[in-house]
Scaffold this active site. Sequence first.
Site, PDB file in Angstrom:
ATOM      1  N   GLY A  92       0.700  -1.129  -0.555  1.00  0.00           N
ATOM      2  CA  GLY A  92       0.348   0.478  -0.492  1.00  0.00           C
ATOM      3  C   GLY A  92       1.246   0.935   0.541  1.00  0.00           C
ATOM      4  N   SER A  94       2.761   4.650   0.689  1.00  0.00           N
ATOM      5  CA  SER A  94       3.215   5.348   1.960  1.00  0.00           C
ATOM      6  C   SER A  94       1.914   6.438   3.119  1.00  0.00           C
ATOM      7  CB  SER A  94       4.561   6.088   1.917  1.00  0.00           C
ATOM      8  OG  SER A  94       4.813   6.843   2.926  1.00  0.00           O
ATOM      9  N   GLY A  95       2.122   5.942   4.205  1.00  0.00           N
ATOM     10  CA  GLY A  95       1.015   6.500   4.919  1.00  0.00           C
ATOM     11  C   GLY A  95      -0.517   5.718   5.018  1.00  0.00           C
ATOM     12  N   GLY A  97      -1.416   3.324   6.178  1.00  0.00           N
ATOM     13  CA  GLY A  97      -1.259   2.841   7.899  1.00  0.00           C
ATOM     14  C   GLY A  97      -1.208   0.783   7.807  1.00  0.00           C
ATOM     15  N   LYS A  98      -0.665   0.235   6.613  1.00  0.00           N
ATOM     16  CA  LYS A  98      -0.788  -0.905   6.424  1.00  0.00           C
ATOM     17  C   LYS A  98       0.725  -1.152   7.898  1.00  0.00           C
ATOM     18  CE  LYS A  98       3.198  -0.356   3.438  1.00  0.00           C
ATOM     19  NZ  LYS A  98       3.150   1.351   2.648  1.00  0.00           N
ATOM     20  N   GLY A  99       1.787  -0.257   8.293  1.00  0.00           N
ATOM     21  CA  GLY A  99       2.037  -0.735   9.321  1.00  0.00           C
ATOM     22  C   GLY A  99       1.632  -0.878  10.244  1.00  0.00           C
ATOM     23  N   ARG A 125      16.055   6.872  10.443  1.00  0.00           N
ATOM     24  CA  ARG A 125      14.689   7.596  11.051  1.00  0.00           C
ATOM     25  C   ARG A 125      15.266   7.405  12.667  1.00  0.00           C
ATOM     26  NH1 ARG A 125       9.495   6.736   7.342  1.00  0.00           N
ATOM     27  NH2 ARG A 125      10.765   7.296   5.244  1.00  0.00           N
ATOM     28  N   ARG A 218       1.682  12.733  10.157  1.00  0.00           N
ATOM     29  CA  ARG A 218       4.131  12.248  10.837  1.00  0.00           C
ATOM     30  C   ARG A 218       4.830  13.367  10.794  1.00  0.00           C
ATOM     31  NH1 ARG A 218       4.812   6.845   6.634  1.00  0.00           N
ATOM     32  NH2 ARG A 218       5.910   8.730   5.753  1.00  0.00           N
ATOM     33  N   ARG A 229       5.669  12.026  -2.429  1.00  0.00           N
ATOM     34  CA  ARG A 229       4.849  10.511  -1.740  1.00  0.00           C
ATOM     35  C   ARG A 229       3.665  10.654  -2.156  1.00  0.00           C
ATOM     36  NH1 ARG A 229       7.846   6.889   1.583  1.00  0.00           N
ATOM     37  NH2 ARG A 229       8.989   8.345   2.839  1.00  0.00           N
TER      38      ARG A 229
END
Length: 344
Positions: A92, A94-95, A97-99, A125, A218, A229
């Site tokens: 998916g 970036s951003g 929410g898959k993480g 990071r 974020r 992105r």
Amino acid sequence: MELVKQLLPLAIKRVHPTVLGTKPLSCKGHSAVLCENRILVVKKGSKSDDQIWFLEVDTEYVRQQRKKLGTEVVAWSKGVIGNAEKPIVISGPSGVGKGTLISMLMKEFPSMFGFSVSHTTRAPRNMEKDGVHYHFTDKSVMEKEIKNGKFLEFASVHGNLYGTSVEAVEVVADAGKRCILDIDVQGAKSVRASSLEAIFIFVSPPSMEELEKRLRDRGTETEEQILKRLRNAKAEIEQGTSSNIFDFMLYNDKLEESYEKLKKLLGLDGFVAASPKSAAPKEINLPVDHSVSKIDDKIIISSGLEKETKNLIMLDVSSLKGGAPGRTRGLDFQVIGASLDKLC
């Protein structure tokens, strides 16, 4: 290379082949037998998790690499007793929410799933740890390993290399867990084209406006990075929803509802939180001094010492799965009496 030279006459004579895959450690000796397009090698005096190997001489992977490299190729693959459940590929933009969804899954089912740690050439990071969030590496090192066939998928994203090594996936399966791969659409496409059998899920935002809000909230990217992105996200969503890469689409509007849908897709909606740990691969203890013979799809391992000839070990190689550049799974074994009458 010396072991390769000893084994190849069992199958076909190849002059100075390129040897791919992780090579087995040296041992006190070995027994070997030809199993169609690969040679089964049983090492002597090795640990139980390092006793069975395959040297592939004419598998699909070997043929592909032979064509790609323009030279003769053979490949090593470690043999593993038992099978592993299909990995889960979650992709998916970036951003999206898959993480977060993956973290919720890992928290509720810590003993059932394992997270595949990707490699990247970007800088860490804040709070990111090497080997936990990513394997951080130099571009030259990663490019060399890609060339050597050590990666299942790789892609250039936002100017940096990202990739999933074969070993990262296999390590999770070795622990008896189901591997989760958090990769982008480019990576998912590569995995779909590989020999890895997996379940593919694409996580999509409810709208581009909501995705932009999440990226800005974020607070980890500059304005230029956010715009980049968003451009990439639009292309990923179009590809993810229109291609045949993914088995399931998951729209992440409300987090808790999306998580319940994810569990349902994986057949976990009726499971309790404290699920028992998946069985780790079984180990086999072989006699140090032994010999091997073959009857159909059965490999008979017998002790070379008279005082240890009471029992024989039978390896069943009829249901092998996988292979180089990863493990060869699907081996089964049983201890039988000294008589072979029941097999003949």
